[in-house]
Design a protein around this motif. Structure first.
Motif, PDB file in Angstrom:
ATOM      1  N   SER A  32     144.243  82.260  30.337  1.00 55.56           N
ATOM      2  CA  SER A  32     144.589  81.116  31.186  1.00 55.56           C
ATOM      3  C   SER A  32     144.668  79.822  30.383  1.00 55.56           C
ATOM      4  O   SER A  32     145.501  78.950  30.667  1.00 55.56           O
ATOM      5  N   ILE A  33     143.814  79.680  29.365  1.00 57.18           N
ATOM      6  CA  ILE A  33     143.851  78.485  28.519  1.00 57.18           C
ATOM      7  C   ILE A  33     145.148  78.463  27.711  1.00 57.18           C
ATOM      8  O   ILE A  33     145.796  77.419  27.569  1.00 57.18           O
ATOM      9  N   THR A  58     135.613  78.034  27.595  1.00 59.20           N
ATOM     10  CA  THR A  58     135.888  79.247  28.363  1.00 59.20           C
ATOM     11  C   THR A  58     135.190  80.459  27.763  1.00 59.20           C
ATOM     12  O   THR A  58     134.632  81.290  28.488  1.00 59.20           O
ATOM     13  N   GLN A  62     132.416  82.693  29.596  1.00 56.55           N
ATOM     14  CA  GLN A  62     132.600  84.127  29.765  1.00 56.55           C
ATOM     15  C   GLN A  62     131.396  84.899  29.243  1.00 56.55           C
ATOM     16  O   GLN A  62     130.937  85.856  29.868  1.00 56.55           O
ATOM     17  N   PHE A 169     139.809  82.125  36.627  1.00 57.81           N
ATOM     18  CA  PHE A 169     140.627  82.675  35.549  1.00 57.81           C
ATOM     19  C   PHE A 169     142.100  82.337  35.729  1.00 57.81           C
ATOM     20  O   PHE A 169     142.883  82.493  34.802  1.00 57.81           O
ATOM     21  N   GLY A 173     141.714  77.633  35.319  1.00 55.33           N
ATOM     22  CA  GLY A 173     141.967  77.750  33.895  1.00 55.33           C
ATOM     23  C   GLY A 173     143.320  77.196  33.488  1.00 55.33           C
ATOM     24  O   GLY A 173     143.432  76.388  32.556  1.00 55.33           O
ATOM     25  N   THR A 177     143.683  73.179  32.275  1.00 52.89           N
ATOM     26  CA  THR A 177     144.111  72.974  30.893  1.00 52.89           C
ATOM     27  C   THR A 177     145.391  72.151  30.848  1.00 52.89           C
ATOM     28  O   THR A 177     145.544  71.258  29.997  1.00 52.89           O
TER      29      THR A 177
END
Length: 310
Positions: A32-33, A58, A62, A169, A173, A177
Motif C-alpha cells: 500500500s505504501i 508500516t 506489521q 492495508f 495505507g 501515503t
C-alpha cells in the motif's frame, strides 16, 4: 501436530524472534505504501523521504501486529494442537508470554516514534489539524495492531479482522501515503486503495480458511467460520474480482497511456490463487497460497505503479 505444551526453549533466540516477526508478511504491508508512492509520482509529487518513513512505520506496525497475534492467539486458545498452520513462538515455548509482551511494547514505541517522524517530515508545523488527525490515525493503527487478537476483547475474534485489514492495508495505507506527499486526495485514488485493501483481505481470508477448525474451537469467529468453507471460498473469489475491478475502473477514469494496463499481467497469478484456494481442501495445502497471494499483490502493485508513471 506438535503439542502446545512443549518445553520452553532456552532463552528467546534471534531465530525465534525473527520467525515471530513473520518476514513473509512484510512485502504485503509495503504494497500500500508503494502504491501511494507510485500514484504521487504519477502526478509529479513523489517525496522519497515521506515514502521511506511511511514504509518503516508500516513495517514496524506489521511486526507489532504479528507479535500481538502470536501472543493473543496463544492466550485465547486459537494456537492449540488443533491449529493447522506453522507453530507460533509463544505456542511452542520458544518465547515466553512475558518476553512477547515486552517485544510488543518495544515495537509499539518504535512505531509511534517512526510515525511522529513521518508526520514531522511530511507536514512540519503547517496544518496543526491535519497533523493531529494523522496522529490520531497512527494511534488507531497501533491500537488495531495490538487488539486484533490480544487485549480483553480482541476484535479479530468477532470477525472484524477483514474490515480492519481492508481499511489499514488499503484505504489508510494508499490514501495516507498519497496525501502526505501531495496534500490532496482526489476521489479516484480510492479505487487503487480499495484494490489493495481487497487483495490484503484475501491474504487474511486464506489464512482464516486454513484455520477454520481451530478458530471455531477457540471461539474465534472469523468470516470463514461464519460462512463455512464453501462460501468462504466464494468470498475469496469476490475479493479478487472486486480488487481487480477497482484497478480497471481507475485506469478507465484516468486513462492517458496504454501502459496503464500493465497490471493485467498479474491476472493469471490472481486466477491461479483463486482456483487453488477453491480446489484445495486440505488445510496444510492452503498455507503456501498465503505467500503466493502476498507476493502476487506485491507484483500487482509494481506493475500497476509502473504503468502509471511510464
Amino acid at each position: 501436530m506438535p503439542s502446545s505444551t512443549a518445553p520452553v526453549a532456552s532463552g528467546s533466540s534471534a531465530k525465534a524472534w525473527l520467525s515471530a516477526f513473520r518476514p513473509r508478511t512484510l512485502p504485503l504491508a509495503l504494497a500500500s505504501i508503494m502504491a501511494g508512492g507510485f500514484l504521487a509520482a504519477s502526478h509529479g509529487q513523489f517525496r522519497s523521504e515521506v515514502v521511506g518513513l511511511a514504509a518503516l512505520t508500516t513495517i514496524l506496525l506489521q511486526i507489532l501486529s504479528n507479535l500481538a497475534n502470536d501472543y493473543g492467539d496463544s492466550q485465547n486458545g486459537a494456537d492449540s494442537v488443533h491449529r493447522e498452520g506453522p507453530q507460533r513462538a509463544v505456542q511452542s515455548g520458544a518465547i515466553s508470554p512475558a518476553q512477547m509482551k515486552r517485544g510488543m511494547g518495544l515495537f509499539g514505541l518504535l512505531s509511534l516514534l517512526s510515525g511522529l517522524a513521518l508526520l514531522w517530515v511530511a507536514l512540519g508545523t503547517a496544518g496543526a489539524w491535519v497533523f493531529a488527525a494523522f496522529f490520531v490515525l497512527g494511534l488507531s493503527a497501533i491500537w488495531a495492531a495490538i487488539n486484533y487478537t490480544a487485549g480483553s476483547k480482541p476484535y479479530g475474534y468477532a470477525g472484524l479482522g477483514d474490515l480492519s485489514v481492508f481499511v489499514f492495508f488499503g484505504i489508510v495505507g494508499v490514501c495516507g501515503t498519497y496525501f502526505l506527499q501531495t496534500r490532496a486526495l482526489p476521489l479516484p485514488v480510492l479505487l487503487p486503495a480499495a484494490a489493495l485493501g481487497c487483495f490484503a483481505t484475501a491474504v487474511l481470508n486464506v489464512n482464516n480458511i486454513r484455520d477454520i477448525r481451530s478458530d471455531a474451537l477457540a471461539g474465534k469467529i472469523t468470516i470463514p467460520v461464519r460462512l463455512g468453507p464453501v462460501k468462504a471460498r466464494q468470498y475469496h473469489w469476490l475479493l479478487l474480482l472486486l480488487g481487480f475491478g477497482c484497478a480497471l475502473l481507475y485506469v478507465a477514469f484516468t486513462y492517458h497511456s496504454p501502459w496503464q494496463w500493465l497490471f493485467i499481467l498479474s491476472s493469471p497469478l490472481l486466477l491461479r490463487n483463486a482456483l487453488l484456494v477453491w480446489r484445495r481442501q486440505d488445510s496444510l495445502q492452503l498455507d503456501p497460497l498465503l505467500k503466493q497471494m502476498a507476493m502476487t499483490t506485491l507484483l500487482f502493485t509494481l506493475l500497476f505503479g509502473l504503468g502509471q508513471i511510464v
